[in-house]
Write a protein that holds these residues in place. Sequence first.
Motif, PDB file in Angstrom:
ATOM      1  N   ALA A 183       0.831  -1.203   0.000  1.00 37.89           N
ATOM      2  CA  ALA A 183       0.000   0.000   0.000  1.00 37.89           C
ATOM      3  C   ALA A 183       0.867   1.254   0.000  1.00 37.89           C
ATOM      4  O   ALA A 183       0.585   2.217  -0.724  1.00 37.89           O
ATOM      5  CB  ALA A 183      -0.934  -0.003   1.208  1.00 37.89           C
ATOM      6  N   GLU A 184       1.926   1.262   0.783  1.00 31.03           N
ATOM      7  CA  GLU A 184       2.835   2.408   0.814  1.00 31.03           C
ATOM      8  C   GLU A 184       3.530   2.583  -0.533  1.00 31.03           C
ATOM      9  O   GLU A 184       3.714   3.702  -1.007  1.00 31.03           O
ATOM     10  CB  GLU A 184       3.863   2.253   1.931  1.00 31.03           C
ATOM     11  N   ALA A 185       3.897   1.498  -1.178  1.00 35.19           N
ATOM     12  CA  ALA A 185       4.532   1.574  -2.499  1.00 35.19           C
ATOM     13  C   ALA A 185       3.558   2.155  -3.528  1.00 35.19           C
ATOM     14  O   ALA A 185       3.948   2.987  -4.354  1.00 35.19           O
ATOM     15  CB  ALA A 185       5.020   0.198  -2.939  1.00 35.19           C
ATOM     16  N   VAL A 186       2.311   1.755  -3.460  1.00 32.25           N
ATOM     17  CA  VAL A 186       1.305   2.292  -4.388  1.00 32.25           C
ATOM     18  C   VAL A 186       1.101   3.786  -4.126  1.00 32.25           C
ATOM     19  O   VAL A 186       0.994   4.583  -5.069  1.00 32.25           O
ATOM     20  CB  VAL A 186      -0.024   1.515  -4.266  1.00 32.25           C
ATOM     21  N   ARG A 187       1.078   4.183  -2.848  1.00 28.21           N
ATOM     22  CA  ARG A 187       0.949   5.617  -2.525  1.00 28.21           C
ATOM     23  C   ARG A 187       2.138   6.408  -3.089  1.00 28.21           C
ATOM     24  O   ARG A 187       1.968   7.505  -3.616  1.00 28.21           O
ATOM     25  CB  ARG A 187       0.836   5.825  -1.015  1.00 28.21           C
ATOM     26  N   LEU A 216      11.174   5.366  -5.098  1.00 31.32           N
ATOM     27  CA  LEU A 216      10.777   5.197  -3.705  1.00 31.32           C
ATOM     28  C   LEU A 216       9.959   3.915  -3.533  1.00 31.32           C
ATOM     29  O   LEU A 216      10.181   3.148  -2.588  1.00 31.32           O
ATOM     30  CB  LEU A 216       9.979   6.407  -3.227  1.00 31.32           C
ATOM     31  N   ALA A 217       9.030   3.662  -4.443  1.00 37.18           N
ATOM     32  CA  ALA A 217       8.227   2.441  -4.375  1.00 37.18           C
ATOM     33  C   ALA A 217       9.120   1.209  -4.464  1.00 37.18           C
ATOM     34  O   ALA A 217       8.955   0.246  -3.711  1.00 37.18           O
ATOM     35  CB  ALA A 217       7.180   2.428  -5.486  1.00 37.18           C
ATOM     36  N   HIS A 218      10.075   1.251  -5.368  1.00 40.07           N
ATOM     37  CA  HIS A 218      10.993   0.122  -5.541  1.00 40.07           C
ATOM     38  C   HIS A 218      11.820  -0.103  -4.274  1.00 40.07           C
ATOM     39  O   HIS A 218      11.989  -1.226  -3.822  1.00 40.07           O
ATOM     40  CB  HIS A 218      11.893   0.392  -6.744  1.00 40.07           C
ATOM     41  N   GLU A 219      12.316   0.976  -3.692  1.00 34.85           N
ATOM     42  CA  GLU A 219      13.105   0.863  -2.469  1.00 34.85           C
ATOM     43  C   GLU A 219      12.280   0.310  -1.307  1.00 34.85           C
ATOM     44  O   GLU A 219      12.769  -0.491  -0.504  1.00 34.85           O
ATOM     45  CB  GLU A 219      13.697   2.229  -2.094  1.00 34.85           C
ATOM     46  N   LEU A 220      11.019   0.724  -1.225  1.00 36.77           N
ATOM     47  CA  LEU A 220      10.145   0.193  -0.176  1.00 36.77           C
ATOM     48  C   LEU A 220       9.956  -1.312  -0.332  1.00 36.77           C
ATOM     49  O   LEU A 220      10.045  -2.063   0.650  1.00 36.77           O
ATOM     50  CB  LEU A 220       8.763   0.873  -0.234  1.00 36.77           C
ATOM     51  N   LEU A 221       9.710  -1.738  -1.541  1.00 37.01           N
ATOM     52  CA  LEU A 221       9.512  -3.173  -1.779  1.00 37.01           C
ATOM     53  C   LEU A 221      10.782  -3.963  -1.502  1.00 37.01           C
ATOM     54  O   LEU A 221      10.740  -5.032  -0.889  1.00 37.01           O
ATOM     55  CB  LEU A 221       9.034  -3.403  -3.219  1.00 37.01           C
ATOM     56  N   LEU A 222      11.920  -3.438  -1.947  1.00 34.61           N
ATOM     57  CA  LEU A 222      13.183  -4.133  -1.694  1.00 34.61           C
ATOM     58  C   LEU A 222      13.498  -4.233  -0.203  1.00 34.61           C
ATOM     59  O   LEU A 222      13.991  -5.243   0.261  1.00 34.61           O
ATOM     60  CB  LEU A 222      14.330  -3.428  -2.404  1.00 34.61           C
ATOM     61  N   SER A 223      13.185  -3.169   0.528  1.00 33.28           N
ATOM     62  CA  SER A 223      13.492  -3.154   1.956  1.00 33.28           C
ATOM     63  C   SER A 223      12.718  -4.227   2.724  1.00 33.28           C
ATOM     64  O   SER A 223      13.152  -4.671   3.779  1.00 33.28           O
ATOM     65  CB  SER A 223      13.225  -1.778   2.561  1.00 33.28           C
ATOM     66  N   GLN A 224      11.579  -4.623   2.177  1.00 37.99           N
ATOM     67  CA  GLN A 224      10.771  -5.653   2.825  1.00 37.99           C
ATOM     68  C   GLN A 224      10.911  -7.013   2.164  1.00 37.99           C
ATOM     69  O   GLN A 224      10.173  -7.946   2.484  1.00 37.99           O
ATOM     70  CB  GLN A 224       9.293  -5.221   2.827  1.00 37.99           C
ATOM     71  N   GLU A 234      10.979  13.740 -13.601  1.00 38.08           N
ATOM     72  CA  GLU A 234      11.732  13.469 -12.377  1.00 38.08           C
ATOM     73  C   GLU A 234      10.813  13.133 -11.207  1.00 38.08           C
ATOM     74  O   GLU A 234      11.178  12.355 -10.338  1.00 38.08           O
ATOM     75  CB  GLU A 234      12.661  14.638 -12.026  1.00 38.08           C
ATOM     76  N   GLU A 235       9.606  13.678 -11.188  1.00 39.05           N
ATOM     77  CA  GLU A 235       8.662  13.340 -10.120  1.00 39.05           C
ATOM     78  C   GLU A 235       8.175  11.901 -10.261  1.00 39.05           C
ATOM     79  O   GLU A 235       8.069  11.170  -9.282  1.00 39.05           O
ATOM     80  CB  GLU A 235       7.468  14.297 -10.122  1.00 39.05           C
ATOM     81  N   ALA A 236       7.867  11.502 -11.470  1.00 38.03           N
ATOM     82  CA  ALA A 236       7.430  10.124 -11.705  1.00 38.03           C
ATOM     83  C   ALA A 236       8.564   9.154 -11.377  1.00 38.03           C
ATOM     84  O   ALA A 236       8.346   8.114 -10.739  1.00 38.03           O
ATOM     85  CB  ALA A 236       6.976   9.952 -13.150  1.00 38.03           C
ATOM     86  N   ALA A 237       9.775   9.503 -11.785  1.00 35.68           N
ATOM     87  CA  ALA A 237      10.925   8.641 -11.505  1.00 35.68           C
ATOM     88  C   ALA A 237      11.185   8.548 -10.002  1.00 35.68           C
ATOM     89  O   ALA A 237      11.510   7.480  -9.482  1.00 35.68           O
ATOM     90  CB  ALA A 237      12.166   9.171 -12.221  1.00 35.68           C
ATOM     91  N   ARG A 238      11.042   9.666  -9.303  1.00 38.63           N
ATOM     92  CA  ARG A 238      11.251   9.670  -7.846  1.00 38.63           C
ATOM     93  C   ARG A 238      10.228   8.750  -7.162  1.00 38.63           C
ATOM     94  O   ARG A 238      10.574   7.979  -6.272  1.00 38.63           O
ATOM     95  CB  ARG A 238      11.125  11.091  -7.321  1.00 38.63           C
ATOM     96  N   GLY A 239       8.959   8.821  -7.576  1.00 36.31           N
ATOM     97  CA  GLY A 239       7.935   7.964  -7.005  1.00 36.31           C
ATOM     98  C   GLY A 239       8.201   6.495  -7.278  1.00 36.31           C
ATOM     99  O   GLY A 239       8.047   5.649  -6.397  1.00 36.31           O
ATOM    100  N   ALA A 240       8.619   6.210  -8.498  1.00 33.13           N
ATOM    101  CA  ALA A 240       8.922   4.817  -8.850  1.00 33.13           C
ATOM    102  C   ALA A 240      10.121   4.304  -8.070  1.00 33.13           C
ATOM    103  O   ALA A 240      10.118   3.167  -7.584  1.00 33.13           O
ATOM    104  CB  ALA A 240       9.184   4.707 -10.351  1.00 33.13           C
TER     105      ALA A 240
END
Length: 69
Positions: A30-34, A59-67, A51-57
């Motif tokens: 859910a956090e990755a989708v947000r 961050l989402a990728h980093e969240l998923l990897l961290s878990q 750059e905003e779209a890339a930043r969101g992508a």
Amino acid sequence: MTQPRPDESPAVPGPEARLRRLEEQVATLAEAVRALARGLESVPSQDVPPEEAARGARLAHELLLSQGL
């Protein structure tokens, strides 16, 4: 200390542990989708800065990897 026998399976987590893990995974997804949505949000009449779209992508990728997802 004893060695596990080949016919013994490793400890299987109980239903409560499995449910807790599932809840953690859903919260992370859910956090990755947000993060993705925030990166793609914009005023309809304006283009989303790349750059905003890339930043969101990212961050989402980093969240998923961290878990580990």
